[in-house]
Design an enzyme around this catalytic site. Structure first.
Site, mmCIF file in Angstrom:
data_model
loop_
_atom_site.group_PDB
_atom_site.id
_atom_site.type_symbol
_atom_site.label_atom_id
_atom_site.label_comp_id
_atom_site.label_asym_id
_atom_site.label_seq_id
_atom_site.Cartn_x
_atom_site.Cartn_y
_atom_site.Cartn_z
ATOM 1 N N LEU A 86 19.172 -9.649 -15.858
ATOM 2 C CA LEU A 86 18.546 -10.201 -17.068
ATOM 3 C C LEU A 86 18.852 -9.389 -18.335
ATOM 4 N N PRO B 82 -7.679 12.257 -0.883
ATOM 5 C CA PRO B 82 -6.769 12.958 -1.800
ATOM 6 C C PRO B 82 -5.756 13.829 -1.056
ATOM 7 N N SER C 209 -2.396 -8.244 -2.707
ATOM 8 C CA SER C 209 -3.156 -7.055 -2.283
ATOM 9 C C SER C 209 -4.639 -7.378 -2.168
ATOM 10 N N GLU D 74 0.285 1.365 2.822
ATOM 11 C CA GLU D 74 0.326 0.810 4.191
ATOM 12 C C GLU D 74 1.420 1.476 5.035
ATOM 13 N N LEU E 250 -9.544 4.533 3.660
ATOM 14 C CA LEU E 250 -8.967 5.401 4.694
ATOM 15 C C LEU E 250 -8.349 6.639 4.041
HETATM 16 P P1 TGC Z 1 -0.971 8.392 16.837
HETATM 17 O O1 TGC Z 1 -1.296 9.479 17.826
HETATM 18 O O2 TGC Z 1 0.431 7.881 16.738
HETATM 19 O O3 TGC Z 1 -1.916 7.138 17.096
HETATM 20 C C1 TGC Z 1 -3.303 7.260 17.346
HETATM 21 C C2 TGC Z 1 -3.691 6.065 18.227
HETATM 22 O O4 TGC Z 1 -3.471 4.841 17.502
HETATM 23 C C3 TGC Z 1 -2.482 4.017 18.174
HETATM 24 N N1 TGC Z 1 -1.657 3.437 17.100
HETATM 25 C C4 TGC Z 1 -1.778 2.174 16.662
HETATM 26 N N2 TGC Z 1 -2.548 1.161 17.076
HETATM 27 C C5 TGC Z 1 -2.441 -0.015 16.413
HETATM 28 N N3 TGC Z 1 -1.614 -0.192 15.355
HETATM 29 C C6 TGC Z 1 -0.828 0.811 14.917
HETATM 30 N N4 TGC Z 1 -0.039 0.620 13.861
HETATM 31 C C7 TGC Z 1 -0.884 2.068 15.579
HETATM 32 N N5 TGC Z 1 -0.270 3.260 15.391
HETATM 33 C C8 TGC Z 1 -0.742 4.090 16.345
HETATM 34 C C9 TGC Z 1 -1.738 4.968 19.090
HETATM 35 O O5 TGC Z 1 -1.185 4.277 20.188
HETATM 36 C C10 TGC Z 1 -2.834 5.933 19.488
HETATM 37 O O6 TGC Z 1 -3.637 5.271 20.449
HETATM 38 P P2 TGC Z 1 -4.450 6.095 21.585
HETATM 39 O O7 TGC Z 1 -4.964 5.032 22.494
HETATM 40 O O8 TGC Z 1 -3.415 6.987 22.239
HETATM 41 O O9 TGC Z 1 -5.516 6.859 20.900
HETATM 42 O O10 TGC Z 1 -1.500 8.889 15.425
HETATM 43 P P3 TGC Z 1 -0.901 9.956 14.401
HETATM 44 O O11 TGC Z 1 -2.036 10.725 13.821
HETATM 45 O O12 TGC Z 1 0.238 10.714 15.018
HETATM 46 O O13 TGC Z 1 -0.372 9.023 13.206
HETATM 47 C C11 TGC Z 1 0.669 8.178 13.324
HETATM 48 C C12 TGC Z 1 1.074 7.605 11.937
HETATM 49 C C13 TGC Z 1 1.643 8.688 11.042
HETATM 50 C C14 TGC Z 1 2.144 6.573 12.228
HETATM 51 C C15 TGC Z 1 -0.152 6.968 11.261
HETATM 52 O O14 TGC Z 1 -1.047 7.924 10.870
HETATM 53 C C16 TGC Z 1 0.223 6.134 10.057
HETATM 54 O O15 TGC Z 1 0.519 4.967 10.179
HETATM 55 N N6 TGC Z 1 0.188 6.740 8.803
HETATM 56 C C17 TGC Z 1 0.354 5.975 7.588
HETATM 57 C C18 TGC Z 1 -0.983 5.854 6.881
HETATM 58 C C19 TGC Z 1 -1.167 4.532 6.233
HETATM 59 O O16 TGC Z 1 -0.429 3.576 6.449
HETATM 60 N N7 TGC Z 1 -2.213 4.409 5.411
HETATM 61 C C20 TGC Z 1 -2.536 3.166 4.811
HETATM 62 C C21 TGC Z 1 -3.865 3.217 4.122
HETATM 63 S S1 TGC Z 1 -4.537 1.636 3.700
HETATM 64 C C22 TGC Z 1 -3.546 1.072 2.478
HETATM 65 O O17 TGC Z 1 -2.559 1.607 2.105
HETATM 66 C C23 TGC Z 1 -3.980 -0.216 1.898
HETATM 67 S S2 TGC Z 1 -2.966 -0.830 0.674
HETATM 68 C C24 TGC Z 1 -3.683 -2.343 0.634
HETATM 69 C C25 TGC Z 1 -3.192 -3.288 -0.335
HETATM 70 O O18 TGC Z 1 -3.504 -3.156 -1.538
HETATM 71 O O19 TGC Z 1 -2.524 -4.278 0.098
HETATM 72 P P1 FAD Z 2 2.063 11.478 0.988
HETATM 73 O O1 FAD Z 2 1.585 11.275 2.388
HETATM 74 O O2 FAD Z 2 1.644 12.710 0.257
HETATM 75 O O3 FAD Z 2 3.645 11.375 0.956
HETATM 76 C C1 FAD Z 2 4.442 11.890 -0.116
HETATM 77 C C2 FAD Z 2 5.918 11.751 0.296
HETATM 78 O O4 FAD Z 2 6.151 12.502 1.491
HETATM 79 C C3 FAD Z 2 6.306 10.312 0.609
HETATM 80 O O5 FAD Z 2 7.631 10.087 0.199
HETATM 81 C C4 FAD Z 2 6.225 10.259 2.131
HETATM 82 O O6 FAD Z 2 7.093 9.267 2.695
HETATM 83 C C5 FAD Z 2 6.691 11.655 2.495
HETATM 84 N N1 FAD Z 2 6.217 12.093 3.805
HETATM 85 C C6 FAD Z 2 4.938 12.245 4.246
HETATM 86 N N2 FAD Z 2 4.910 12.637 5.521
HETATM 87 C C7 FAD Z 2 6.204 12.745 5.906
HETATM 88 C C8 FAD Z 2 6.851 13.101 7.126
HETATM 89 N N3 FAD Z 2 6.145 13.403 8.232
HETATM 90 N N4 FAD Z 2 8.204 13.106 7.177
HETATM 91 C C9 FAD Z 2 8.937 12.766 6.083
HETATM 92 N N5 FAD Z 2 8.383 12.421 4.896
HETATM 93 C C10 FAD Z 2 7.041 12.402 4.819
HETATM 94 N N6 FAD Z 2 -5.282 3.569 0.861
HETATM 95 C C11 FAD Z 2 -6.420 3.089 1.421
HETATM 96 O O7 FAD Z 2 -6.989 3.686 2.326
HETATM 97 N N7 FAD Z 2 -6.952 1.909 0.985
HETATM 98 C C12 FAD Z 2 -6.399 1.170 0.006
HETATM 99 O O8 FAD Z 2 -6.902 0.094 -0.345
HETATM 100 C C13 FAD Z 2 -5.203 1.663 -0.606
HETATM 101 N N8 FAD Z 2 -4.651 0.988 -1.661
HETATM 102 C C14 FAD Z 2 -3.593 1.552 -2.329
HETATM 103 C C15 FAD Z 2 -3.144 0.956 -3.516
HETATM 104 C C16 FAD Z 2 -2.111 1.538 -4.234
HETATM 105 C C17 FAD Z 2 -1.663 0.911 -5.522
HETATM 106 C C18 FAD Z 2 -1.465 2.706 -3.742
HETATM 107 C C19 FAD Z 2 -0.303 3.312 -4.483
HETATM 108 C C20 FAD Z 2 -1.914 3.309 -2.590
HETATM 109 C C21 FAD Z 2 -2.996 2.755 -1.878
HETATM 110 N N9 FAD Z 2 -3.519 3.381 -0.735
HETATM 111 C C22 FAD Z 2 -4.666 2.901 -0.141
HETATM 112 C C23 FAD Z 2 -2.997 4.693 -0.313
HETATM 113 C C24 FAD Z 2 -1.683 4.603 0.447
HETATM 114 O O9 FAD Z 2 -1.846 4.112 1.729
HETATM 115 C C25 FAD Z 2 -1.062 6.013 0.444
HETATM 116 O O10 FAD Z 2 -0.636 6.274 -0.879
HETATM 117 C C26 FAD Z 2 0.090 6.127 1.413
HETATM 118 O O11 FAD Z 2 -0.359 6.062 2.751
HETATM 119 C C27 FAD Z 2 0.887 7.429 1.216
HETATM 120 O O12 FAD Z 2 0.054 8.534 1.088
HETATM 121 P P2 FAD Z 2 0.251 9.572 -0.146
HETATM 122 O O13 FAD Z 2 0.322 8.779 -1.387
HETATM 123 O O14 FAD Z 2 -0.796 10.608 -0.028
HETATM 124 O O15 FAD Z 2 1.687 10.182 0.078
#
Ligand code: TGC
Ligand code: FAD
Length: 390
Positions: A344, A134, A91, A369, A131
């Site tokens: 285990l 809460p 991570s 992610e 990104l």
């Molecule tokens: P949507 O309308 O689908 O997309 C908006 C625009 O973005 C484009 N796009 C992408 N481009 C590149 N890579 C991707 N994966 C893309 N997904 C979508 C899309 O084509 C569009 O482009 P344009 O030109 O039309 O503007 O957006 P939406 O609001 O409907 O959301 C889609 C959704 C739900 C899939 C997206 O919001 C999502 O992936 N949600 C999950 C959030 C997430 O993954 N958060 C992660 C936070 S960071 C983290 O967790 C770090 S952990 C790090 C660690 O410790 O390792």
């Molecule tokens: P929620 O979005 O509240 O989801 C709760 C539940 O509802 C989940 O089971 C989910 O799958 C479900 N759900 C949500 N929407 C839908 C839907 N449309 N249909 C069906 N089910 C749905 N973020 C950063 O920006 N930067 C970081 O560095 C980062 N590091 C992290 C490190 C750790 C250890 C953890 C645990 C998280 C980290 N995150 C980071 C945040 C992470 O990306 C979010 O926790 C993740 O995207 C999910 O968001 P949430 O926890 O608010 O869950």
């Protein structure tokens, strides 16, 4: 672990050499300390210079910015080896490389790239990526953090981010914010925020039962005044942070294989040494089935990520293919870790063994992610053409 499908024959000499050097580092510097770090809830900062020396930070970014300039398969193998040690170590490297160096590389000015990338590759500057908020996790488009441009071109940033890996040890944060009062996701832009800026604070989130050897923090930004040069000039819209996630998710698809490999190896060794009912437990069909399923799923996951890496190197991979790999590989890794822990017996709950630590870590990796569910919906949309999000 045994290379059952001779996957090594599909790797170049350089790719194997990179993997071996990181493997050795993890065996010598991570595995001996990580169980204690996990129990203590401490990220082992002392390994940062060693990781930098190996070139793991932003390893697939160009050499002209002080990075290793490796291909994406070598980069993936690095992630695999780091997570064989612990998901918290991978991570740390994922965030530094894919979520902080990559956006600076992709959306930054030449000055920003020259200033930050070499110092981040050398581990002198540590970064975090803000990104999630809460109330906006899976749906970052709803974020309320806002940056307002001032009359002199500078910016005023207000808002809060949650669950931010490396947050409390970072020197710099990439913060995603809507701009100028526009609440649409098209107004989202990225800012490079030095964490010493007045009004910026980070505090560790306590009480984690997963990823304990990783810092996870809450960021608060209250009237954070930033110069015009803090903006990532080529960022624009939600697509920009999602592009970063694609990079990180690719690395995670490899990383979790490493965690699964560690669990499989531990279970295999235990199965041949633990004697019950007068023979090693590995001689019983149930345990052999466990091991056979683990091995099968690990090999399948390796082939998926390897092929994805080749597609990425040839510039043809899609975010949906990355979702496929992240979803599948996190899923199988969580199953492998849980089954290893069960094999285990009671020993499986001890920190002296790795399986339960990996099992608990992988719950976070399954969630961050993009949760497993979100990647299911991304795949559902890809095959049906229908979005289930809104
Ligand atoms: P949507 O309308 O689908 O997309 C908006 C625009 O973005 C484009 N796009 C992408 N481009 C590149 N890579 C991707 N994966 C893309 N997904 C979508 C899309 O084509 C569009 O482009 P344009 O030109 O039309 O503007 O957006 P939406 O609001 O409907 O959301 C889609 C959704 C739900 C899939 C997206 O919001 C999502 O992936 N949600 C999950 C959030 C997430 O993954 N958060 C992660 C936070 S960071 C983290 O967790 C770090 S952990 C790090 C660690 O410790 O390792
Ligand atoms: P929620 O979005 O509240 O989801 C709760 C539940 O509802 C989940 O089971 C989910 O799958 C479900 N759900 C949500 N929407 C839908 C839907 N449309 N249909 C069906 N089910 C749905 N973020 C950063 O920006 N930067 C970081 O560095 C980062 N590091 C992290 C490190 C750790 C250890 C953890 C645990 C998280 C980290 N995150 C980071 C945040 C992470 O990306 C979010 O926790 C993740 O995207 C999910 O968001 P949430 O926890 O608010 O869950």
């Amino acid at each position: 672990m045994q290379d059952f499908f001779d996957i090594d024959s599909a790797l170049s000499e350089e790719e194997r050499a990179v993997r071996e050097s990181v493997r050795q580092f993890v065996d010598e510097r991570v595995i001996p300390v990580i169980g204690d770090c996990y129990v203590e809830g401490r990220f082992p900062r002392e390994i940062i210079p060693g990781l930098a020396e190996l070139g793991v930070f932003g390893a697939n970014l160009p050499e002209e910015y002080g990075c290793a300039g490796l291909n994406n398969v070598a980069y993936g193998l690095i992630m695999q080896e780091l997570e064989r040690g612990d998901s918290g170590i991978r991570s740390f490297a994922s965030v530094q490389g894919a979520l902080v160096m990559y956006p600076i590389f992709a959306f930054g000015s030449e000055e920003q790239k020259k200033h930050y990338l070499p110092k981040m590759a050398s581990g002198e500057i540590i970064g975090c990526f803000g990104l999630t908020e809460p109330d906006f996790g899976s749906n970052p488009s709803g974020m309320i953090t806002m940056a307002k441009e001032q009359s002199d071109g500078s910016w005023m940033l207000n808002g809060g981010k949650m669950w931010i890996t490396n947050g409390s040890q970072a020197h710099v944060a990439i913060v995603w914010a809507k701009t100028n009062g526009d609440k649409s996701d098209k107004s989202i832009r990225g800012f490079v925020v030095p964490t010493t800026t007045k009004g910026f604070s980070a505090k560790d989130q306590k009480g984690k039962l997963s990823l304990r050897a990783s810092d996870t923090s809450e960021l608060v930004m209250q009237d954070v005044h930033l110069p015009a040069t803090a903006l990532l000039p080529k960022s624009g819209g939600l697509k920009s942070p999602l592009m970063c996630l694609t990079q990180a998710r690719y690395g995670i698809s490899w990383g979790v294989i490493g965690a699964a490999m560690a669990c499989y190896e531990e279970a295999l060794a235990y199965s041949t040494s633990r004697v019950m009912f007068d023979k090693p437990i590995g001689g019983f069909q149930i345990q052999q089935q466990r091991l056979a399923i683990m091995l099968t799923e690990i090999v399948k996951a390796q082939l998926v990520s390897l092929h994805l890496g080749r597609l990425k190197d040839q510039g043809t991979f899609t975010p949906q293919q990355v979702s496929f790999a992240k979803r599948n590989n996190c899923d199988i890794a969580t199953d492998v870790a849980r089954e290893a822990r069960r094999l285990l017996g009671a020993n499986g709950i001890l920190a002296e063994y790795a399986s339960m630590r990996h099992m608990a870590n992988l719950e976070s990796v399954y969630t961050y992610e993009g949760t497993h569910d979100i990647h299911t919906l991304i795949l559902g949309q890809a095959v049906t053409g229908l979005s289930a999000f809104n």
